[in-house]
Motif scaffolding. Sequence first.
Motif, PDB file in Angstrom:
ATOM      1  N   PHE A 107       4.550  23.638   6.564  1.00 19.14           N
ATOM      2  CA  PHE A 107       4.447  24.693   6.764  1.00 19.14           C
ATOM      3  C   PHE A 107       3.586  25.513   7.024  1.00 19.14           C
ATOM      4  O   PHE A 107       3.437  26.616   6.988  1.00 19.14           O
ATOM      5  CB  PHE A 107       4.804  24.692   4.772  1.00 19.14           C
ATOM      6  CG  PHE A 107       6.246  24.962   4.625  1.00 19.14           C
ATOM      7  CD1 PHE A 107       7.307  24.744   4.891  1.00 19.14           C
ATOM      8  CD2 PHE A 107       5.598  24.339   2.811  1.00 19.14           C
ATOM      9  CE1 PHE A 107       8.415  23.886   4.668  1.00 19.14           C
ATOM     10  CE2 PHE A 107       7.670  24.026   2.054  1.00 19.14           C
ATOM     11  CZ  PHE A 107       8.112  23.584   3.166  1.00 19.14           C
ATOM     12  N   THR A 108       1.909  25.270   7.111  1.00 18.12           N
ATOM     13  CA  THR A 108       0.637  25.994   7.234  1.00 18.12           C
ATOM     14  C   THR A 108       0.220  26.264   8.240  1.00 18.12           C
ATOM     15  O   THR A 108       0.355  26.999   8.976  1.00 18.12           O
ATOM     16  CB  THR A 108      -0.274  25.075   6.513  1.00 18.12           C
ATOM     17  OG1 THR A 108      -0.679  23.764   6.733  1.00 18.12           O
ATOM     18  CG2 THR A 108      -0.396  25.105   5.206  1.00 18.12           C
ATOM     19  N   LEU A 109       0.961  24.750   9.454  1.00 14.12           N
ATOM     20  CA  LEU A 109       0.707  25.292  11.048  1.00 14.12           C
ATOM     21  C   LEU A 109       1.763  26.546  11.548  1.00 14.12           C
ATOM     22  O   LEU A 109       2.004  27.357  12.250  1.00 14.12           O
ATOM     23  CB  LEU A 109       2.027  24.008  11.351  1.00 14.12           C
ATOM     24  CG  LEU A 109       2.454  24.180  13.085  1.00 14.12           C
ATOM     25  CD1 LEU A 109       0.555  23.963  13.662  1.00 14.12           C
ATOM     26  CD2 LEU A 109       2.721  23.211  13.990  1.00 14.12           C
ATOM     27  N   MET A 110       3.190  26.735  10.220  1.00 17.10           N
ATOM     28  CA  MET A 110       4.156  27.640  10.830  1.00 17.10           C
ATOM     29  C   MET A 110       3.603  28.627   9.855  1.00 17.10           C
ATOM     30  O   MET A 110       4.125  29.528  11.177  1.00 17.10           O
ATOM     31  CB  MET A 110       5.804  27.256  10.549  1.00 17.10           C
ATOM     32  CG  MET A 110       7.106  27.927  10.296  1.00 17.10           C
ATOM     33  SD  MET A 110       7.125  28.330  12.080  1.00 17.10           S
ATOM     34  CE  MET A 110       6.766  29.900  12.071  1.00 17.10           C
ATOM     35  N   ALA A 111       2.981  28.586   9.448  1.00 24.64           N
ATOM     36  CA  ALA A 111       2.629  30.082   8.847  1.00 24.64           C
ATOM     37  C   ALA A 111       1.577  30.686   9.835  1.00 24.64           C
ATOM     38  O   ALA A 111       1.260  31.474  10.219  1.00 24.64           O
ATOM     39  CB  ALA A 111       1.498  30.062   6.843  1.00 24.64           C
ATOM     40  N   LEU A 112       0.737  29.755  10.447  1.00 25.78           N
ATOM     41  CA  LEU A 112      -0.156  30.374  11.772  1.00 25.78           C
ATOM     42  C   LEU A 112       0.627  30.356  12.567  1.00 25.78           C
ATOM     43  O   LEU A 112       0.181  31.547  13.357  1.00 25.78           O
ATOM     44  CB  LEU A 112      -1.184  29.047  12.062  1.00 25.78           C
ATOM     45  CG  LEU A 112      -2.125  28.719  13.346  1.00 25.78           C
ATOM     46  CD1 LEU A 112      -3.079  29.875  12.903  1.00 25.78           C
ATOM     47  CD2 LEU A 112      -2.741  27.145  13.429  1.00 25.78           C
ATOM     48  N   ILE A 113       1.744  29.803  13.430  1.00 28.67           N
ATOM     49  CA  ILE A 113       2.533  30.152  14.490  1.00 28.67           C
ATOM     50  C   ILE A 113       2.915  31.621  14.021  1.00 28.67           C
ATOM     51  O   ILE A 113       2.822  32.545  14.964  1.00 28.67           O
ATOM     52  CB  ILE A 113       3.278  29.187  14.569  1.00 28.67           C
ATOM     53  CG1 ILE A 113       2.824  28.070  14.768  1.00 28.67           C
ATOM     54  CG2 ILE A 113       4.351  29.921  15.606  1.00 28.67           C
ATOM     55  CD1 ILE A 113       4.112  26.500  15.364  1.00 28.67           C
TER      56      ILE A 113
END
Lengths: 588, 82
Positions: free
Chosen positions: A77-83
């Motif tokens: 989820f946090t990786l996707m928020a960054l991307i």
Amino acid sequence: MTSSIFMHPATMFIIGALLLPLAKVCRIQKLWLVLIPLVAFIQIHYLPESFGHVEWLGFDLQFGRVDQLTTVFLHVFTLMALIGSIFGLHVKESGQHAAAWLYVAGSLGTTLAGDYLTVFIFWELMAFASVFLVWYRRRTKSIEAGFRYLLVHTFGGLVLLGGIFLHYQNGHDLSFVAISPDSATLAQYIIMVGFMLNAAVPPIHAWLPDAYPEATVIGAVFMCAFTTKTAVYVLARGFAGFEALMILGAIMTLYGVFYAVIENDARRILAYHIVSQVGYMVCGIGIGTEMAVNGAAAHAYAHILYKALLFMGVGSVLEMTGRSKLSELGGLYKYLPFTMICTVIGGIAISGFPLTSGFISKSMIIAAAGEEHQIIIMLMLALAAVGTFLSVGIKLPYFIFFGPNDCGLKPKEAYWNMKVGMSMAAFMCIFLGIFPDYLYNMLPYAVHWHPYTAHHLAETFYLLGFTGFAFYLMVKYLRPHDVSNLDLDWFYRRGAGWFMWFARHPVSATNEWVSNVYKNVGLRLTMALAKALSWFDWEGIDWALDGSARGVVKGGEQVRQFQTGKLQHYIGAAVALLFIVLIVVVLI
Amino acid sequence: MIVNFLTYLRERPVFLKWLLVSFLAFSGVYDLFVDRHHAEFWGDHLVGFWAVFGFLGCMGMIVFCKGLSHVWLERGTDHYDK
């Protein structure tokens, strides 16, 4: 307690979202958009196992509960928020980013929640924040789709809340822990239905392909990642091993992919395909074995990245051409080669090509179904994999970037930040395919599955090769047309129309008739009654009152005649009266 | 560069067809040498099972979905606006 709330990653996104307008004024919005998700991505590695305990109105709330299942979802989820934030850097509107971040905060809050009440609070935050990602597109269709989305999710939220109330009434315990299928009562099944609505399980799935294609370009990238996968997390946390989920999940995989084969709008194809892919995860949770739950979590991780990559690719096409219908696109590989490569990587990853993330995650669920001797379920999942390659792996990139016709557009390549976002997701798709242990080590249970066996590779080569061959033979029948297809949202979209018709025609006509009757009959009757009352008032009441008043005056006048004012007259009269009384008493 | 290469390939559909046929032949030959002792599902013991499954599944899905769309589900894009 206060400090432990601040270590919650959702707090970071909420404060980040609130300060975004300030960051814009200070001209550091782009930096801020990268900084907050990056810090959150690092921070989740340092969370304690339990934090954020709050005693509120007699309820014991827990905002932070971290274990292996939580970690894998928090990570993606946090990786996707960054991307997603990097992909949307070119969007100057702070409101869109703020809505996206509040949405992410809702998702992270739900994932970390240790009790149902906290789950519900963040669950609603997700729905109310994400609807703005649809509305920000500002088209009439988007506004309407947003309202439908919000109404459906409000209904789902109320179902969930009803289940939570019943659950609390039964045990006076709100802690969010695994429920055994044998001990589940109506309360737990109602909660499950509330969760299933967000997982887009048919027949309560139609909000997804209705709303996502109407969202903004970056809105769709965020939405495809969070709502359904948060629902997968809560189902995995609470309802692993429920057979109903296994069956519904298998149906989902085919239902979504069938629509993906026939749809024309690229983002609607991808939206339907979310239903299909989430079906694998729901099915894995329903099977409930360690391998199947591992597979569901792994597939959620992989799916978020390749589906976001596909939405980014198709979103870039929409951003640069203003079009998303396959029937209006074609031949764009010459002008959008980078977007094409990334979309194709997303397409082959979702199809489960060897060396991509789909290969190492999807196969776990199919193999888990096989190990449990669920042959029909396994074949349904395998058939959905065929449909995936057909609809998203081949059809989608073929008709956008190649196709029989050239659409005649000459768009510029996507902005640099969009390319960075797509590159990051594409890198992860291939990285996970080559180094599956990176993902496997994050999973809730120890993994004993090896995806790269000769047998599994042979099966994959066959499925992909012969699906491609069938596409080659049937391509002319798959040519897209500018049509839309009916789905189960028909019931509430047409139902709302009927309701309005009922209000406008029978109800309105009855109302008008009643008004006329009142005007013609009721009003006259009222007037006649008023006249009669007026006559009675005048002739009856006034006569009686006036008459009695006149009588009192006259009586007073006559009494006044007796009042001479001389004391001897009064005494004489009193004595005479006394004698009369005595005579009467004696005689009687 | 990639654009030129893809344009070059697009202009040679026969080559692409043979490329596909070669891949199918390769997958068939590869399957002959696969160890299938540990397979539990009966289909895994049959050579070419997944090829037939993939091909018929895909053809059937296209016919079923497009047919259903054509005879029942297909509507104008302004269907709900009317």
